[in-house]
Design a protein around this motif. Sequence first.
Motif: not given
Lengths: 81, 416
Positions: B221-235
């Motif tokens: 992101t523009n505020r750095g890397f963020i780790k996640a187990n799961k990523v959901g896109c609602a865009v």
Amino acid sequence: MGEFIYYGDASLLKRPKWDDKNAEDKFYKYLYLRKNIAGIHKELWFHQQGDRSWLVVTRNTKNHEILKVELATEVVKGLDK
Amino acid sequence: MSYNIFQIIKEGLKGNMGWVKTWRNPNIKKKYDVIIIGGGGHGLATAFYLAKEFNIKNIAVLEKNWIGGGNVGRNTTIIRSNYMLNENEAFYEFSLKLWEGLEKQINYNAMVSQRGVLNIFHSDAQKDSFIRRGNSMIINGADAELYDLNKIKSIYPFLDYQNARFPIKGGLFQKRGGTVRHDAVAWGYAHAADKLGVDIFQNCEVNNFKFKSGSCVGVETNRGFIKANKVGCAVAGSTSLLLSKADMVLPIESHVLQAFVSESIKPIIPGVITFGAGHFYISQSDKGGLVFGGDIDGYNSYAQRGNLDILEDVCESGLALMPSISKARLLRMWGGVMDMTMDGSPIIDKTHIKGLYMNAGWCYGGFKATPASGWCFAHLIAKDYSHSLSENFKLDRFKNGYMIDEKGQGAQPNLH
């Protein structure tokens, strides 16, 4: 309703052949999948209320600026070469 | 803080100085169990139901602009469940039921108003098709009533009953349909999700995904890397752009849909009315403004603003139905970018990448779907299989030939 009507991405001019290898997959991609570009986009318009020509319009989808208009028949001739 | 009458009285006596912000502005953690990209109605609803119904606690919602600035604030605020196909109707009826209990659940006044939705028909053939749709609604547990001309005349005396070209013959009425204050939906879900510990970040744009051996392990992101187990896109609106980072080409085109509001006038329209001979829908807000809209502009666009020929078309349709509004001046108009799919129905599905999920393709039916969309997407993310109500909204239906084409228009998004 307007003078021109929109048909879609100009890649629709490149229709796969029915007897191509993997024709089924090619037709699926041709019919349903779109790059949906934000920026410079080539697309098909029909001059419905005018000379009824098909056009390939190059347009910026971020600000609606039209950069180039060509006759689709001419573009297709280019594709065939 | 929870909102109730005692709080209002207490704050009233203390000069309203004790109110705190509706949601926190926390620091970004290094890692989340679930990251939802997109802080619109659907993304916030997903985060809320993940925390509330599926017991996932460590959740972040990343929004590139501000909460309520996207399509959730760019619609005509209508809720209804008047679809015909079973795949749609059961889902939208579930959504309407969630709307009915929403304000209590999120402790927020979203001004849910079940003032009724009337779909007018203008010919005998259209009457037949509306009756068929009404029966389909009833089979799926929704409500539907057939109104004859006299009934419509008594409730809506201001419509044009002299129109020879588009005579009003009757209507299909859904009493439980109505309107909701749209941006309060975003604020309310944000409020409720925040209370359950969901971290909401505004002005946090996702530029890329991070993949590791075929799985999605976080976002850049523009505020750095963020780790996640799961990523959901609602865009919705930008789905093609975001998922192109995962090498996906989707059955979606982005189109602009406009909405319009007139100056405030005295109460005239009791509910939502749709014109059956063109594309026009109208309601009146509690402030008195006429809120109306029609077709999408019809060509690919990411501009969030529309063209005047659609305005003309919408106004012509409106005047054919109710000429009395011809003197009302237009106050505001705006455009939102819609994910228009090839069959006019949404996509709630996994992707080919493990840990990456998509919620997209809402065409212009996204607002009314917000609660059910959030619920079903949360179910998919939490359990890794589809909720029974969204199991038909799969991405591969286009390849397999199981399209859900409510209008029967075929693979041309600007006709849906």
